[in-house]
Design a protein around this motif. Structure first.
Motif: not given
Lengths: 463, 519
Positions: B262-266, B285-287
């Protein structure tokens, strides 16, 4: 006439695809104007066409009638109707048949009376005629005494000629058998069916078709794998037994002559059996049925055990492959009936002449000890060395075995081998679950015992 | 002494016949109690006749070739009723569709009764031994009798599957892979938390295949107590163990992974505008290694899909401050091409996390229903929504809808299917010259009718369709699939058979049919 159960109705199907097609019609939806009485069941089946098919089944027989163009017999409509009724008696209400069905039934009754077969109300068709080539009699005009005597004399002359022809055929067979053992059987296994066809055909020409068939069966025995020489020589021995007995035909008594005729393939006609055969009335239990393919027809053997007399009897029908005759004589049923015995020294074969009540489910009489069943067969073989099948009904045996080798075991620890495929073997094991069960079998001369039915959990299973 | 008791005369007859009397003349034989067997070829035949008859008449009992096996454990269950058994006999005799057999097996295994042995022996070859799900139901139905047969019959060995009941956890290290799995399942049924702790302890030492199977077995009774184990399994050295763990974590929105995703996608999604809201999809964000550990790898669209479908659904509403219904409808309205991928990923998350509000929002917004989404809803609601979608479907979309909804259909959806197919069939005229696209679509519908018949509520009345087909412009094209042809049952026949099946097992509640709503 009793309503068939589903298995009995399904057994009327000429082939598997007809049965499947009929199953789709065995629901109430496509049917109109259906009904039944104690003689028949009828209805109209809506198909793909505009006009519904008029379908009727005469339960005494059974006989089928349908207005569809199908060449299958019975067609899927007639079979579907029978199946529908067999599954759900409420689906087909009782009633009076429509006029066309009533007149068809009346016509069948009249024809039946004329040919004398109306008396065979249990539905056993006198069908050795199909084998014998004789024609079923129609309405015979009244004959004068002189004419009757003339025709009797002609018949006797015909019979005498046939005896001579068979004897000539047997003489040829004698020479053929002698050649076989002179040359030896060393490379007989490499001979094909053609090797036997000529002798077989000559015996058919000599009006001894059963002897011809026995000669043709040698081809299969020669290729039956391990132990074939023993089976082959035993088969030659049985043929020689027939040959040598025929050489003495004129000296023998009537019963032995009848046995010889039957084994050559000239069975007494049903009409003659009905006219002259001894009767016995009993409550006949149906032990089981077996089917064997014999030249374009299926020989259907139904084994009976008379409850009061202890007599064992055989009803032999020749039917189209795949079809079964009357369901009245269904394994697990018993019926009070008068049967007529075929001639012979110790004949098993009977015709069911008249049924005195409705067939009902019953537990058949049975032997307790395998030893007794074997002894009864030995006694019979001593009187009739041509005996080729013998029924066995056991009260409590435990099936044992493993793939390729099955047997039954009685309480005394004696056993007899069962001759069945592994699927049947496992079915016996599963049905019995290690406990003694009631089992019926057909003991085949020169072979093993073919299981016919088992009774476990209070229910009869036809194998 | 009478007769050829040691078989010596018979052996002589046999060898003389094999060799031929021309090569070795037959000089006859003497058998006590039987007439003298004369010499010469005729004498040999006479000897064969006499001895064959003598031997045949002498056949009698023998000592048993095998001792009878021990009896199976008694089965106290009642025998399965007459009607279900009759239907099974019909299935076997007519070699009916395997899918109907599955329904029969389901109902029979759930009925708490046993099958008479002979019928069981017919059923086993019909079911076959290669489908583990069927074998399980067969074992239930067959009970101790089947276990006994499977121990006797080498061909039926797969039916003797070990159930772990005789083992205890102390024997873990000695037990076979199969036995450990059975043991673990049994332990988990009693103590889910304890089973997770046990698995955490043993997992590193398990061989790969067994490690995967044990982890996979957590999918039954999956709950928050499994989170710690599954999170640590993300560091397992075996790729398939990690993949299974991720899949299971996807079902647990309270897991740390669901929060990390969620931190990554939202933050990649933004909603702008005060009166007219616009949803925009940005980039992740970058991988990095942390993302890789959570399975967020591959192309940018693959990474986006993993992150969105794995993120806790609540986080979208909480962090963006909008309801699922609003978010879904703005995504539908968005002109951003990536919004389509967002909806697909949300639908996946809603299925996995079994979130009724999100599923409702997605379906309300016109996302096409499928089995996974509908299974989240209560059966009456699912039935109503599927009925709506079916009624609105056309020739082009109906086969896909049927293909996507493989669970049993409720009564409303079933009736809607019959009505809709009748309507569509009534409009298709295949006789007006070649039309490849129309023919192709019609064939797709035609071939989906039999699978559909296996899913419809068995009480559905198929008569309108049967009549609809006979009045249709191209009745012959549909007749086989609807009314059956040759030996194959059509839709109507299958429904009729299944109705008989349902009636035969009547006392058993049918889970497939939802209760009538009170409203």
């Amino acid at each position: 006439v009793t309503r068939p159960n589903e298995q009995q109705a399904a057994a009327q199907a000429p082939d598997a695809s007809s049965l499947k097609a009929a199953n789709r019609l065995a629901v109430r939806a496509p049917w109109d104007e259906i009904g039944h009485n104690e003689r028949a069941v009828w209805g109209h089946c809506r198909g793909s066409g505009k006009t519904p098919y008029a379908v009727a089944v005469d339960l005494a027989g059974p006989a089928f009638r349908c207005s569809c163009p199908s060449r299958k017999f019975p067609c899927k409509h007639a079979l579907g109707l029978l199946l529908l009724w067999a599954r759900d008696s409420d689906a087909v209400p009782p009633g009076a048949p429509p006029a066309e069905v009533a007149s068809w039934l009346a016509g069948r009754s009249a024809a039946g009376k004329a040919s004398g077969s109306a008396r065979l109300r249990a539905g056993t068709v006198p069908s050795d005629d199909a084998q014998d080539g004789a024609t079923k009699g129609g309405e015979r005009p009244e004959l004068t005494a002189e004419q009757r005597e003339l025709s009797a004399r002609q018949a006797a002359a015909r019979a005498a000629r046939r005896v001579e022809r068979i004897a000539a055929g047997m003489q040829e067979l004698d020479g053929w058998l002698g050649d076989l053992v002179r040359v030896g059987l060393g490379d007989i296994a490499s001979r094909g069916a053609a090797f036997y066809d000529e002798m077989g055909a000559r015996l058919v020409d000599a009006q001894a078709p059963a002897a011809g068939a026995a000669v043709r069966r040698l081809a299969g025995i020669a290729r039956s794998g391990r132990g074939w020489p023993e089976r082959y020589v035993a088969a030659l021995g049985r043929l020689y037994l027939l040959v040598s007995a025929w050489s003495r035909y004129p000296e023998l008594d009537a019963a032995r002559q009848a046995d010889l005729r039957t084994n050559a393939g000239w069975p007494t006609s049903s009409a003659e059996v009905l006219a002259t055969g001894p009767r016995s009335q009993d409550r006949w239990h149906v032990l089981g049925r077996s089917e064997t393919e014999e030249d374009r027809v299926t020989a259907l053997r139904t084994w009976l055990w008379g409850e009061r007399s202890g007599t064992l009897a055989l009803v032999l029908d020749f039917v189209r492959p795949g079809a079964l005759a009357a369901w009245e004589l269904w394994p697990g049923n018993a019926v009070e009936a008068t049967v007529v015995h075929f001639p012979g020294v110790a004949p098993l074969r009977v015709l069911v002449e008249e049924r005195h009540d409705e067939a009902s489910a019953a537990v058949a009489p049975a032997s307790e000890r395998l030893r007794d069943a074997a002894r009864a067969r030995s006694t019979r073989l001593a009187r009739d060395p041509y005996l080729d099948r013998w029924p066995v009904s056991m009260a409590a045996v435990t099936p044992v075995g493993r793939p390729g080798g099955w047997a039954m075991l009685d309480a005394e620890g004696d056993s007899l081998p069962l001759d069945c495929d592994d699927a049947t073997g496992w079915k016996l094991m599963a049905g019995a679950a290690g406990q003694p069960i009631a089992l019926t079998a057909e003991w085949r001369t020169g072979g093993g015992l073919l299981p016919l039915t088992l009774r476990a959990d209070g229910e009869l299973v036809i194998l | 002494v009478i007769g050829d008791l040691d078989g010596s005369a018979w052996s002589e007859v046999l060898s003389a016949a094999l060799l031929g009397t021309d090569r070795r003349p037959w000089s006859g034989a003497t058998v006590p109690g039987l007439p003298e067997l004369p010499a010469g070829p005729e004498g040999l035949l006479q000897g064969a006749a006499m001895l064959t008859t003598w031997r045949e008449a002498g056949r009698t009992v023998a000592p048993p070739p095998f001792s009878p096996p021990l009896r199976p454990t008694a089965d106290p269950r009642p025998v399965l009723g007459q009607e279900p058994r009759r239907l099974l006999a019909t299935l076997i005799r007519d070699r009916r569709q395997a899918a109907i057999l599955d329904e029969w097996l389901d109902r029979a295994a759930a009925s708490g009764s046993r099958l008479p042995g002979a019928l069981l022996a017919d059923l086993v070859p019909f079911v076959g031994l290669d489908d583990e799900a069927r074998l399980g139901r067969l074992r239930t139905l067959g009970g101790p009798l089947l276990a006994w047969l499977a121990a006797l019959n080498p061909d039926w060995a797969p039916l003797a599957r070990f159930d772990g009941t005789e083992l205890s956890l102390d024997q873990w290290s000695e037990a076979s892979d199969e036995a450990r799995l059975a043991l673990f399942r049994r332990f988990r049924a009693d103590d889910p938390a304890g089973s997770a702790a046990l698995l955490a302890e043993v997992l590193p030492g398990e061989p790969a295949a067994s490690a995967v199977a044990l982890t996979q077995s957590l999918s039954e009774q999956l709950s928050d107590v499994d989170i710690e184990l599954l999170e640590s399994a993300l560091d397992d050295r075996r790729k398939r163990v990690r993949a299974v763990s991720m899949e299971l974590l996807g079902r647990l929105p309270t897991s740390p992974r669901a929060q990390r995703l969620a931190d990554l996608a939202v933050p990649a999604i933004s909603v702008t505008g005060r009166w007219k809201h616009t949803l925009t999809v940005g980039e992740l964000p970058p991988a990095d290694d942390a993302q890789e550990r959570d399975g967020v790898v591959g192309s940018s669209s693959e990474r986006f899909g993993v992150a969105v479908s794995g993120a806790a659904l609540d986080s979208w509403t909480v962090r963006l401050g909008h309801s699922p219904a609003d978010l879904v409808s703005w995504a539908r309205a968005s002109s951003d091409p990536k919004a389509g991928a967002l909806l697909v990923a949300w639908a996946m998350a809603a299925r996995r996390q079994r979130d009724r509000i999100w599923v409702g929002a997605l379906l309300d917004a016109g996302v096409s229903p499928d089995g996974g989404l509908l299974s989240v809803l209560d059966p009456v609601d699912a039935d109503r929504r599927l009925a709506g979608a079916v009624s609105a479907a056309e020739l082009g979309s109906l086969p896909a809808l049927i293909g996507a909804c493989t669970d049993p259909w409720g009564p409303q959806a079933s009736s809607a299917a019959i009505a809709t197919i009748s309507r569509i069939v009534g409009r298709i005229d295949l006789s007006k010259g070649p039309d490849a696209a129309l023919t192709h679509a019609a064939q797709a519908l035609q071939s989906s009718l039999v699978p559909l018949a296996l899913r419809l509520d068995p009480r559905t009345d198929a008569t309108p369709l049967v009549e609809g087909v006979s009045d249709a412009p191209s009745p012959a094209f549909w007749l086989g699939a609807v009314a059956g042809s040759g030996s194959a049952l059509g839709l109507a026949g299958i429904l009729a058979f299944r109705a008989a099946l349902a009636a035969a097992f009547e006392p058993m509640p049918t889970s497939a049919t939802p209760l009538r709503s009170l409203s």
